[in-house]
Design a protein around this motif. Structure first.
Motif, PDB file in Angstrom:
ATOM      1  N   ASN A 137       0.826  -1.204   0.000  1.00 52.16           N
ATOM      2  CA  ASN A 137       0.000   0.000   0.000  1.00 52.16           C
ATOM      3  C   ASN A 137       0.863   1.258   0.000  1.00 52.16           C
ATOM      4  OD1 ASN A 137      -2.003   1.898   0.205  1.00 52.16           O
ATOM      5  ND2 ASN A 137      -3.174   0.743   1.717  1.00 52.16           N
ATOM      6  N   SER A 138       0.805   1.960  -1.112  1.00 51.21           N
ATOM      7  CA  SER A 138       1.481   3.258  -1.207  1.00 51.21           C
ATOM      8  C   SER A 138       0.458   4.386  -1.298  1.00 51.21           C
ATOM      9  CB  SER A 138       2.391   3.282  -2.442  1.00 51.21           C
ATOM     10  OG  SER A 138       1.645   3.012  -3.618  1.00 51.21           O
ATOM     11  N   ASN A 139      -0.821   4.037  -1.115  1.00 51.95           N
ATOM     12  CA  ASN A 139      -1.894   5.027  -1.238  1.00 51.95           C
ATOM     13  C   ASN A 139      -2.876   4.862  -0.085  1.00 51.95           C
ATOM     14  OD1 ASN A 139      -1.488   6.197  -4.163  1.00 51.95           O
ATOM     15  ND2 ASN A 139      -1.238   3.976  -4.343  1.00 51.95           N
ATOM     16  N   TYR A 140      -2.381   5.045   1.138  1.00 52.66           N
ATOM     17  CA  TYR A 140      -3.214   4.819   2.316  1.00 52.66           C
ATOM     18  C   TYR A 140      -4.453   5.707   2.351  1.00 52.66           C
ATOM     19  CZ  TYR A 140       0.426   1.924   4.414  1.00 52.66           C
ATOM     20  OH  TYR A 140       1.319   0.921   4.674  1.00 52.66           O
ATOM     21  N   ALA A 141      -4.378   6.837   1.706  1.00 54.83           N
ATOM     22  CA  ALA A 141      -5.497   7.776   1.767  1.00 54.83           C
ATOM     23  C   ALA A 141      -6.604   7.432   0.784  1.00 54.83           C
ATOM     24  CB  ALA A 141      -5.006   9.198   1.487  1.00 54.83           C
ATOM     25  N   GLU A 142      -6.378   6.410  -0.059  1.00 51.56           N
ATOM     26  CA  GLU A 142      -7.363   6.049  -1.086  1.00 51.56           C
ATOM     27  C   GLU A 142      -7.813   4.604  -0.904  1.00 51.56           C
ATOM     28  OE1 GLU A 142      -5.768   6.633  -4.967  1.00 51.56           O
ATOM     29  OE2 GLU A 142      -5.517   8.804  -4.722  1.00 51.56           O
ATOM     30  N   ALA A 143      -9.018   4.327  -1.370  1.00 50.32           N
ATOM     31  CA  ALA A 143      -9.506   2.945  -1.433  1.00 50.32           C
ATOM     32  C   ALA A 143     -10.298   2.772  -2.714  1.00 50.32           C
ATOM     33  CB  ALA A 143     -10.371   2.612  -0.226  1.00 50.32           C
ATOM     34  N   PHE A 144     -10.402   1.527  -3.138  1.00 50.25           N
ATOM     35  CA  PHE A 144     -11.204   1.163  -4.306  1.00 50.25           C
ATOM     36  C   PHE A 144     -12.482   0.527  -3.782  1.00 50.25           C
ATOM     37  CE2 PHE A 144     -12.501  -1.790  -7.679  1.00 50.25           C
ATOM     38  CZ  PHE A 144     -12.441  -0.987  -8.805  1.00 50.25           C
ATOM     39  N   LEU A 145     -13.597   1.244  -3.893  1.00 52.02           N
ATOM     40  CA  LEU A 145     -14.888   0.781  -3.400  1.00 52.02           C
ATOM     41  C   LEU A 145     -15.620   0.033  -4.504  1.00 52.02           C
ATOM     42  CD1 LEU A 145     -17.257   0.693  -1.362  1.00 52.02           C
ATOM     43  CD2 LEU A 145     -17.946   2.951  -2.222  1.00 52.02           C
ATOM     44  N   ALA A 146     -15.880  -1.256  -4.301  1.00 50.07           N
ATOM     45  CA  ALA A 146     -16.611  -2.076  -5.271  1.00 50.07           C
ATOM     46  C   ALA A 146     -18.024  -2.286  -4.754  1.00 50.07           C
ATOM     47  CB  ALA A 146     -15.904  -3.408  -5.478  1.00 50.07           C
TER      48      ALA A 146
ATOM     49  N   PHE B  41      -9.934  -7.487  -9.611  1.00 51.00           N
ATOM     50  CA  PHE B  41      -9.179  -6.253  -9.376  1.00 51.00           C
ATOM     51  C   PHE B  41      -7.856  -6.516  -8.664  1.00 51.00           C
ATOM     52  CE2 PHE B  41     -13.736  -4.881  -9.420  1.00 51.00           C
ATOM     53  CZ  PHE B  41     -13.692  -4.317 -10.687  1.00 51.00           C
ATOM     54  N   SER B  42      -7.234  -7.651  -8.984  1.00 51.55           N
ATOM     55  CA  SER B  42      -5.965  -8.013  -8.342  1.00 51.55           C
ATOM     56  C   SER B  42      -4.885  -6.977  -8.617  1.00 51.55           C
ATOM     57  CB  SER B  42      -5.512  -9.388  -8.822  1.00 51.55           C
ATOM     58  OG  SER B  42      -5.337  -9.401 -10.233  1.00 51.55           O
ATOM     59  N   LYS B  43      -4.880  -6.386  -9.796  1.00 48.02           N
ATOM     60  CA  LYS B  43      -3.866  -5.389 -10.127  1.00 48.02           C
ATOM     61  C   LYS B  43      -4.062  -4.125  -9.300  1.00 48.02           C
ATOM     62  CE  LYS B  43      -1.513  -3.351 -14.111  1.00 48.02           C
ATOM     63  NZ  LYS B  43      -1.473  -3.295 -15.602  1.00 48.02           N
ATOM     64  N   ILE B  44      -5.297  -3.720  -9.114  1.00 45.78           N
ATOM     65  CA  ILE B  44      -5.577  -2.546  -8.292  1.00 45.78           C
ATOM     66  C   ILE B  44      -5.192  -2.816  -6.848  1.00 45.78           C
ATOM     67  CG2 ILE B  44      -7.451  -1.109  -7.359  1.00 45.78           C
ATOM     68  CD1 ILE B  44      -8.840  -1.459 -10.085  1.00 45.78           C
ATOM     69  N   ARG B  45      -5.419  -4.042  -6.406  1.00 44.11           N
ATOM     70  CA  ARG B  45      -5.133  -4.384  -5.011  1.00 44.11           C
ATOM     71  C   ARG B  45      -3.640  -4.389  -4.713  1.00 44.11           C
ATOM     72  NH1 ARG B  45      -6.739  -9.797  -1.491  1.00 44.11           N
ATOM     73  NH2 ARG B  45      -6.153  -8.840   0.503  1.00 44.11           N
ATOM     74  N   GLN B  46      -2.814  -4.368  -5.719  1.00 44.99           N
ATOM     75  CA  GLN B  46      -1.375  -4.278  -5.469  1.00 44.99           C
ATOM     76  C   GLN B  46      -1.018  -3.007  -4.709  1.00 44.99           C
ATOM     77  OE1 GLN B  46       1.008  -6.702  -6.210  1.00 44.99           O
ATOM     78  NE2 GLN B  46      -0.885  -7.846  -6.597  1.00 44.99           N
ATOM     79  N   SER B  47      -1.739  -1.923  -4.959  1.00 37.24           N
ATOM     80  CA  SER B  47      -1.362  -0.643  -4.360  1.00 37.24           C
ATOM     81  C   SER B  47      -2.475   0.056  -3.586  1.00 37.24           C
ATOM     82  CB  SER B  47      -0.852   0.316  -5.445  1.00 37.24           C
ATOM     83  OG  SER B  47      -1.864   0.543  -6.421  1.00 37.24           O
ATOM     84  N   ARG B  48      -3.691  -0.501  -3.632  1.00 34.36           N
ATOM     85  CA  ARG B  48      -4.812   0.154  -2.943  1.00 34.36           C
ATOM     86  C   ARG B  48      -5.701  -0.880  -2.269  1.00 34.36           C
ATOM     87  NH1 ARG B  48      -3.564   3.187  -7.312  1.00 34.36           N
ATOM     88  NH2 ARG B  48      -3.550   5.467  -7.084  1.00 34.36           N
TER      89      ARG B  48
END
Length: 539
Positions: free
Chosen positions: A105-114, A134-141
């Motif tokens: 996680n390099s983007n603690y201030a963001e999340a991906f809401l599904a 969304f495995s690719k998105i989960r790499q960083s968020r």
């Protein structure tokens, strides 16, 4: 509360106790169902950290849990909110969430809401599917999943009913919709008028604040696209990007779905006719479909068949609702769609075993909380159905069924109508990706284009070989990941969606025939006139 995982017989009984009812001839959903096995969680005060713009990691506010289909533990918790926001000191309900933590996680201030579909599906039950897509998105968020009020663990509004233990034998025409709806309402310990989309949206925002996320990347599938659009309208300041997949535009009542289903039937028949092997094997497909439908419209056919799940001999009452419903649900899934011509052809010979097999595939697939489903439809869709839309709906089998059903059930549910401006098109300049499947039996590409009316920074891609839910059938999940990383929708290139991923049609009961020679290759589907990118910039 969290629910333990039921065994297959219990799951089947619960799902079919609502699937057998006429109320289930409704909008389709994303079909990646999974049950949940998890530990209880606890709630506490908000954990937003305004000083360093990072989300506070899981602490006493959350507990770890296991979700079915995921090997690792994730964070689960809930917040408590008033059931009726106008009565803050009144009855409280729990809104449950799960956080699938980013790998790095390099983007603690963001999340991906599904956001799940339905209306009435649990997002947490679909955790494994969302994590995979969304495995690719989960790499960083982080991926954030919230069970919308009335679904899953968030004070679920579901009615199991009695007398539906044998779904294969029942005749749906024997049900009294008004009686069943009243029984369902009497069974629920809830003010059902408080389970519409707008209250749920405020719950989502309360969860975001509780977890301390400053920005969200929102993905909505099917009915979830309505929730995503409402986020754009009411809380645009917290959104970085939005993806709507299988779009229900705000201007559109979902009760107009009858024409979409008919369109998907027509596309299936066209695909078979233009495929040399399918067309030769099933030259009278449309006539066969009409013949079976006409026969079942007069009376059901009763026979003894092997139960598709247990193999035991059981009575099958093949009704028009079962037959048409099985085909309709098969249209959502490309692999099962390939079975439809053979199943129709056999049904025309009074052999319903292939149709029964397709029906069995959908038994545990949707997991819709019917009480929440009715609350949303009756408050947001039924009361804005115009006379012209009603007349159009009555021209199709599914349209007539839905109009008849909701005319009775909504009178009993007594949901207040949303304000007229609920149906206004969404106006936004936030980067928005709009996804439609050309073969979609629920939300056709024209609905995606309608949603684009006032989106000035949006792009609409039509996947020519996808049905409902483009992200889990194509490279669209890669496009979403690119959007999340770049925040730029205009530079997305949807050429990868043109990859031909069609499945060959089944020509017999057990195999997909391989195309034996070059001259028998499946004819290419004609691309839509508005090929891939629709309205790169709309005013």
């Amino acid at each position: 509360m969290f629910h333990g995982k039921r065994d297959r017989s219990e799951t089947r009984k619960a799902i079919n106790s609502v699937k057998g009812k006429p109320l289930m001839t409704l909008i389709g959903t994303l079909l990646i169902s999974s049950m949940i096995l998890s530990l209880p969680a606890s709630a506490s005060a908000d954990s937003e950290n305004s000083e360093n713009n990072t989300r506070v990691p899981a602490s006493q506010n959350e507990q770890t849990c296991y979700l079915d289909g995921l090997s690792e533990q994730v964070s689960c918790g809930f917040i408590t909110v008033p059931e009726n926001p106008a009565k803050p000191d009144g009855k409280q309900i729990e809104i449950h969430y799960a956080v699938l933590a980013a790998i790095k996680n390099s983007n603690y201030a963001e999340a991906f809401l599904a956001i799940a579909g339905g209306p009435g599906q649990s997002a947490i039950d679909n955790a494994a599917g969302f994590s995979r897509i969304f495995s690719k998105i989960r790499q960083s968020r982080d991926i954030l999943l919230i069970d919308q009020r009335g679904t899953g663990r968030s004070n679920i509004l579901n009615c199991l009913g009695d007398g539906f233990e044998d779904p294969l034998a029942i005749n749906e025409a024997d049900f009294d919709v008004a009686t069943e709806t009243q029984a369902c309402l009497d069974e629920l310990d809830a003010d059902v008028t408080q389970y519409g989309s707008l209250n749920a949206l405020d719950d989502f925002e309360a969860v975001r604040k509780h977890l301390g996320y400053k920005k969200l990347h929102v993905y909505g599938i099917s009915y979830g696209t309505r929730m995503a659009q409402l986020y754009l309208r009411h809380y645009p300041e917290v959104l970085s990007t939005v993806t709507i997949d299988g779009v229900v535009p705000m201007q559109q009542s979902v009760l107009a779905i009858g024409n979409s289903i008919s369109r998907a039937f027509d596309l299936l028949i066209k695909d078979c006719n233009t495929n040399k092997l399918c067309g030769a094997q099933f030259p009278n497909l449309k006539a066969d479909l009409a013949s079976v439908d006409a026969k079942l419209a007069i009376a059901p056919m009763v026979s003894q068949v092997p139960d598709p799940l247990t193999g035991e001999s059981t009575q099958l009452t093949m009704t028009r609702a079962k037959f048409m419903g099985a085909i309709r649900m098969a249209l959502y899934m490309p692999n099962v769609r390939a079975l439809i011509p053979h199943a129709i052809n056999e049904a025309a010979k009074d052999n319903f075993q292939p149709i029964l097999g397709m029906y069995a595939l959908t038994i545990d697939s949707t997991g819709i909380a019917m009480g929440m489903h009715v609350s949303v439809i009756c408050g947001e869709d039924w009361q804005r159905l115009t006379a012209a839309e009603r007349d159009a709906a009555n021209q199709t089998y599914f349209g007539r069924e839905m109009v008849t059903t909701f005319e009775q059930s909504c009178a009993i549910w007594n949901m207040p109508a949303v304000d007229a401006d609920f149906s206004a098109p969404i106006s936004s300049d936030i980067p928005i990706l709009v996804l439609s499947g050309e073969l979609d039996p629920a939300t056709p590409p024209s609905w995606g284009e309608l949603a684009m009316e006032k989106l000035t920074n949006a792009k609409h891609f039509i996947a020519p070989y996808a049905t409902h839910g483009v992200a889990h059938q194509s490279c669209a999940n890669e496009l979403i990941a690119e959007l999340v990383d770049s925040g730029n929708v205009q530079e997305l290139d949807g050429e990868c969606l043109n990859k031909d991923v069609r499945r060959n049609f089944y020509l017999n009961a057990s195999t997909v025939e391989a195309i034996p020679a070059q001259e028998h290759k499946q004819e290419p589907v004609q691309k839509p006139k508005q090929a891939l990118a629709q309205g790169a910039s709309h005013d």
